[in-house]
Design a protein around this motif. Structure first.
Motif: not given
Length: 234
Positions: A55-76
């Motif tokens: 799903x994610x490779x070494x060296x990938x750069x990602x933007x992470x959203x902090x707007x939603x603080x509800x998480x479920x099983x299966x979420x990265x």
């Protein structure tokens, strides 16, 4: 009483009288915007290991959203694993200099002693997770198909049987054979679970390398896990 007409020349003269803001004011405004964005909206992260392949490779750069603080099983999610996976903060930031530097960095949402990790949520509070000798994962008695794993990869090479306490999460990497995740910390205080409050956010965009540029979409979420029945903590 007479009134003077406003002409383009007088408007220009008025604008000329208003002095532009000093450069340092623009600089402070820019810093304030960066601090707000980083603390409350989005943050960029670098993927240093192969624990989330494919799903994610070494060296990938990602933007992470902090707007939603509800998480479920299966979420990265990206989370602060300093006190759970990371063995605690480095002592280099505990002295006078370290406290000053940490305080300044904290304004911009940077914790100098923080150790961040990216994994997938496999269990939430109340879930009963079991992997038997055959490597099959069951959640609350239901066998789970994990489509994000590479072909031929089992859910786990070694068995475990845990119940996730309320307010905690059980994390696993998609590259199960190369991921030091909750399974590797079952014998530690807290049993390898991380507090929900340690979650920073979920990746929404991969911006590097350019050949893999794009939104994370469904790869960052697996609805089949979220749809499983809830467990009850014992």
């Amino acid at each position: 009483m007479t009134s003077e007409a406003v002409t383009p020349e007088t408007r220009a003269a008025g604008r000329a009288k208003r002095k532009p803001l000093p450069v340092w004011v623009h600089f402070l405004i820019a810093l304030a915007l960066v601090a707000v964005l980083r603390n409350f909206v989005v943050q960029s992260f670098y993927v240093p290991s192969g624990s989330m392949i494919p799903t994610l490779e070494i060296g990938d750069r990602v933007v992470v959203s902090k707007l939603d603080n509800t998480f479920e099983r299966g979420d990265i999610v990206v989370f602060d694993g300093t006190d759970t996976f990371g063995g605690g903060a480095s002592q280099r930031w505990e002295g006078t200099f370290g406290k000053v530097a940490s305080g300044i960095a904290g304004i911009f949402g940077i914790n100098l002693g923080e150790k961040d990790y990216v994994k997938r949520i496999i269990g939430v509070g109340g879930d009963h997770l079991v992997v038997g000798e055959d490597g099959t994962l069951t959640i609350n008695g239901k066998a789970v198909n994990e489509p994000y794993l590479a072909e031929g990869v089992k859910s786990s090479d070694y068995p475990f049987d845990v119940t996730v306490p309320e307010g905690k999460l059980f994390m696993m990497g998609d590259n199960r054979e190369q991921s030091a995740d909750s399974r590797a910390h079952l014998g530690d205080p807290g049993g390898g679970m991380i507090p929900e409050s340690d979650v920073i956010g979920s990746p929404v965009l991969r911006y590097w390398p350019l050949g893999r540029f794009g939104t994370m979409g469904d790869s960052a979420h697996e609805p089949s896990l979220a749809e499983l029945p809830a467990g009850s903590a014992s």
